[in-house]
Design a protein around this motif. Sequence first.
Motif, short mmCIF file in Angstrom:
data_model
loop_
_atom_site.label_atom_id
_atom_site.label_comp_id
_atom_site.label_asym_id
_atom_site.label_seq_id
_atom_site.Cartn_x
_atom_site.Cartn_y
_atom_site.Cartn_z
N SER A 182 2.17 6.72 -27.32
CA SER A 182 2.98 7.36 -28.37
C SER A 182 3.61 6.29 -29.24
N LYS A 183 4.17 6.70 -30.36
CA LYS A 183 4.79 5.72 -31.27
C LYS A 183 5.99 5.03 -30.63
N HIS A 231 -6.29 12.77 -37.38
CA HIS A 231 -4.91 12.96 -36.93
C HIS A 231 -4.85 13.49 -35.50
N TYR A 240 -4.61 14.12 -27.95
CA TYR A 240 -3.21 13.82 -28.26
C TYR A 240 -3.08 13.74 -29.77
N SER A 241 -2.20 14.53 -30.36
CA SER A 241 -2.17 14.62 -31.82
C SER A 241 -0.82 14.28 -32.45
N LYS A 242 0.08 13.67 -31.68
CA LYS A 242 1.29 13.11 -32.28
C LYS A 242 1.00 11.68 -32.72
N ASP A 243 1.95 11.06 -33.41
CA ASP A 243 1.76 9.68 -33.85
C ASP A 243 1.45 8.79 -32.65
N ASN A 244 0.45 7.91 -32.79
CA ASN A 244 0.00 7.14 -31.63
C ASN A 244 -0.82 5.94 -32.03
N ARG A 284 -0.73 18.88 -37.28
CA ARG A 284 -1.65 18.21 -36.36
C ARG A 284 -2.64 19.22 -35.77
N TYR A 335 0.96 7.21 -38.36
CA TYR A 335 2.10 8.01 -38.79
C TYR A 335 1.64 9.02 -39.83
#
Length: 365
Positions: A350-351, A269, A329-333, A300, A295
């Motif tokens: 990024s998403k 993640h 980078y630990s956001k949705d990607n 995270r 997702y």
Amino acid sequence: MKWPQIFYRFKTASDNSSDKRSFVFGSCRYFFIEKFSRFPFLVNKGDKNFKSILEKMDEWPTPINALLFIGDQIYADDLRNPFPDKKLWEYFNRYQRAFSSRYIRKLISRVPTYMTLDDHEIENDWPTHKKEGDEEKYKDAILAYKIYQLSHSPLFNTFNEEKLIAAQNFWYEFFDGCCDFFVTDTRTQRDLRLKKIISEEQMNALKVWLKNDTKKVKFLVSAVPIFPDNKKWEIKDKWSGFIKQRDELINFIFENQIRKVVFLSGDVHASLAAELVSPRFPTTKIISIISSPFYSVLPRPTSNYFHTEDKLETQSKNEYKIQNASEIYSKDNFTRVETDGKMLRIEVYSKEGKKVREKEYFLEI
């Protein structure tokens, strides 16, 4: 009504070793099942990354030659929900819902797609928490995996139902342009007693592939990262929990001075990249690229979660050091990789489709 009303086109892999290649990869796509979700609007959130990939495909200067989904394409355990999938029809239902959502369906109809499994295709950290009676659940989970993921892999020249059902070894190879790929199975052949993450047969096949000097970039796909290591509470589930086999593989690469080896991984993640070097072998290095999650609803990891500037833990006589790490980078990607065989360009998006990280590596020292 005139037929056909819709035309579909696909492009086969290139056998020209000088052709530049570009691909998108990622892992860990949670997908809510409505009957368990109090928030139906969340069901479609797991599809947003694929919408962005479709939109970016028209903007990128080079076409996308492949998609790699490297683990946790479904979450059969529903994040330890009290009602995880256990029956074959439940696995089928989850796959059908996940792969028929609007944008992933459109995307994988346009681009060659390669997959491998990780724990959530069965249950979290499988087989660590395996209980008596889980054999039937595992059997159904693997049959569903074979049908919905493995069936369209290069493991089968043509579709054959009997061969698919009988298949026991899930690793495979393919090539495209300046790139060779070995897609491992780091989940179903684990031996916790002997501390092996892959079987001896798979390890031997991997060594043969590595020694085949095609002069191409060697992308080694592993659902769980080989390095950098993360915090101790989760370390046993990765290659770091199987030190002897990790040493064996890394030593083999360095001692045979195998060039242009790149690991592609997911699971944790977070997305990042780093190099592994050794003072004993100054002309050899390994690059690790991690891309996760597509997702997730889980917490995270933070920037200090990974050991990106340390010596690699090893029981080997060789010393290895991690260096030149990218930002985490630990956001949705999702991650786009491009290579001409000499340089490696990594772009994390990024998403929403915004480029959030960028890194380049020379493939040879």
